[in-house]
Design an enzyme around this catalytic site. Sequence first.
Site, mmCIF file in Angstrom:
data_model
loop_
_atom_site.group_PDB
_atom_site.id
_atom_site.type_symbol
_atom_site.label_atom_id
_atom_site.label_comp_id
_atom_site.label_asym_id
_atom_site.label_seq_id
_atom_site.Cartn_x
_atom_site.Cartn_y
_atom_site.Cartn_z
ATOM 1 N NE ARG A 18 -2.572 -1.329 3.361
ATOM 2 C CZ ARG A 18 -3.182 -1.216 4.543
ATOM 3 N NH1 ARG A 18 -4.377 -0.673 4.622
ATOM 4 N NH2 ARG A 18 -2.601 -1.656 5.638
ATOM 5 C CG ASN A 36 -4.636 -4.371 2.836
ATOM 6 O OD1 ASN A 36 -4.141 -4.253 1.716
ATOM 7 N ND2 ASN A 36 -3.921 -4.424 3.945
#
Length: 807
Positions: A18, A36
């Site tokens: 990320r 996520n």
Amino acid sequence: MPIEEIRICGTVQGVGFRPTVYRLAKACELKGNICNDGEGVLIQASGSKTSIEKFIHRLYAECPPLAKIDRLKRTPYQGKFDYDDFVISDSITTKVKTEIAPDAATCPQCQKEVFDPLSRYYRYPFTNCTNCGPRLSIIRAIPYDRDNTSMAAFSMCPQCKQEYNDVTNRRFHAQPVACYTCGPQVWLERADGKPITAAMFSMVDDIDAVCSLLQKGEIVAIKGLSGFHIACDATNEAVVQKLRDRKRRVRKPFALMARDIKIIEKYCILNPKERELLESPAAPIVLLGIREWGLGNGNREISSQEKFPAIAKSVAPGQNTLGFMLPYTPLHHLILRRMERPIVLTSGNISDEPQCIDNNEAKTKLNKIADYFIFHNRDILNRVDDSVVRVVNDNSKGNTQSKRLLTLRRARGYAPAPLNLPPGFKKVAPILGMGGELKNTFCLLQNGRAVLSQYLGDLENAATFQAYQEALHLYLNLFEHHPKIIAIDKHPEYLSSKLGKELANANQIKLENIQHHHAHIAACMAENNIPLNTSPILGIALDGLGYGEDETIWGGEFLLVDYRQFTRLATFKPIAMIGGEKAIYQPWRNTYAHLISDFNWQELEQKYSNLEIINFLESKPLFLLNQLQQKQINSPLASSVGRLFDAVAAAIGICPEECSYEGQAAIEMEALINNKNLENCEKNQTYPFQIKNLDKIYYMDPHPMWKALLNDLQFHVGQQIIATKFHLSLANAITRIVDLLRQKYPIDRVALTGGVFQNKTLLQQTTRYLSSLGIKILTHSLIPPNDSNLSLGQIVIAAARNVKEKS
């Protein structure tokens, strides 16, 4: 501006994915968000077409070291979009389709901080970041967020929270991030419960004291990343033997750990591939060739300036390799900082039981083995053993300089990274493969991928079977796996098969019974990306034993195989396993069974009365053994090449009486072989095998081999030469029968599998001989050739049969 939804599947959680996306999105001037979820990561991005294309290109090129993109899907986004910047959103709980990353060795940046007095992580044994540290060993649920790990018990201090939330920091959303102020702690205890004071040692802290203890000859139990280990000075013969006695581990080799590559190179010869494996994030145990002076007693001088102590002989008796690994946690790095010699680092368990993972369990089970304990208070949720690998010549490419990985135990650092299955398996219903009895794993098939568990051990041990059930329950929950089919080995007494039947009956799930050697070969095919609807290939499965279609024991099989079915074309001559399972651990039983199958015992006694093996066998209760065989009492016929190895090893004097671990005799016989003897023996006549055609299949008969081998013994030919000749002869015999079979069947590919092909010499020579016939060779690399691959083979066979029924 176009708006896209970008779905990315693969190893993309807990690996710094990320923040990488965030950094690249900002660099490409995109707006949107990333989060996520159960499938992986989901990105919503707005920007020019050129900017989005550039972003995608850089995402592949700059993927974090532990991440892996399996699939990236782009679709136009039609929903509400009100972002004026790019942000990272909270995780979303959805159906699990993502992966769990394996535990990873400490990265160079974290190592540097651990030894930097100016760093706030100085000497902190749990230092980690998104590029390293625990994953599988601490997770209890997906998504991989701190609350779903054993780190949930530790609230981050302000400094750790700042790093955790700083997208430019490499600890951004590193779930185990912690420091001395807020994280897990380490402490030292004596096994006898007596107090410890700093005055007892010259030490910086409890961790540094461990090094002093090891140098003094003490045995220390260390709670590591994914289980306890037991450590001692590997150059101290007395303490290594003491550890063997306490652990009741007679001859099985111990694993070693050294501070750095330079120390390992004092004892072993490393090629670039082996060095790469040692220093990789997986940090496995690598089997390495021993230097001439590397194993023995006393000091060996290698130059006028440098001396070093040899590895104790009892570390690896009867071996020509040592299993080395490098430190893979900050705790290990700190313990070994002052250690100029290798240490033994073996599993913290009572022999044959699973590794201890709980402090109280370790105190109970290991207090008679270890003198000291180094504990910590971060719970290990999932037991994961150290992986074991070796490097072999890739003779299939016609170039012996080409090296490739051969995995012998797939665990820490590799599991549970999924395997993408070959074409044809994508739209199959979820399947659970239960594995075998020894070296067990289980396997989940879901969404065209196989998730193979870590190595779990031998289920005949009650504690191991309990650990197997716990791991299975965890995986089914982690991956929200609801199997529609359960695949089991055909052996009716395997505990994994019995459990599979119970699960199928209780949940009304279809059950598939899979033949043992068919599963071995199918696993090799799947690893080599052979499509589902491929034409049959020849599989050669050589192992200790597997339940055959004729209810005898198989173990030396040549099968014409596709994923759905097989035809047995050839086998080795079936020989009685007198005493049943006892024959696995008493090699002389196999020698006697082979000899009386091929010769008249009275004639052998007369002709070879001077041979040690004949005199040794005469001391055994031969009349009783003959009765067992003749009446077929606990003496199943077995075409096992594993037992043939045992028989030959015992005949030449290698642990004839008893083995302390499965396969010991064969392993110690292979250790006698060197390159010089291989070259010399190839130039001379090797032992012949006879190929017979009986009942429409070919039989490999070792009778002429035994006659020649006994004559060599009578002429006092040495163990090394006989062992070398046997390996070359077996590889040559395998090649002869393949050449014979391809005259009848369209064979252009051969798969080599089964535990016997862990033998480096046999694997390399067989591959070389078969390649010279122009045949493409399929072998294992990431998946072991032994019974650990059975569960993978089971799921692909069950899947293929299921597809067939649907079509």
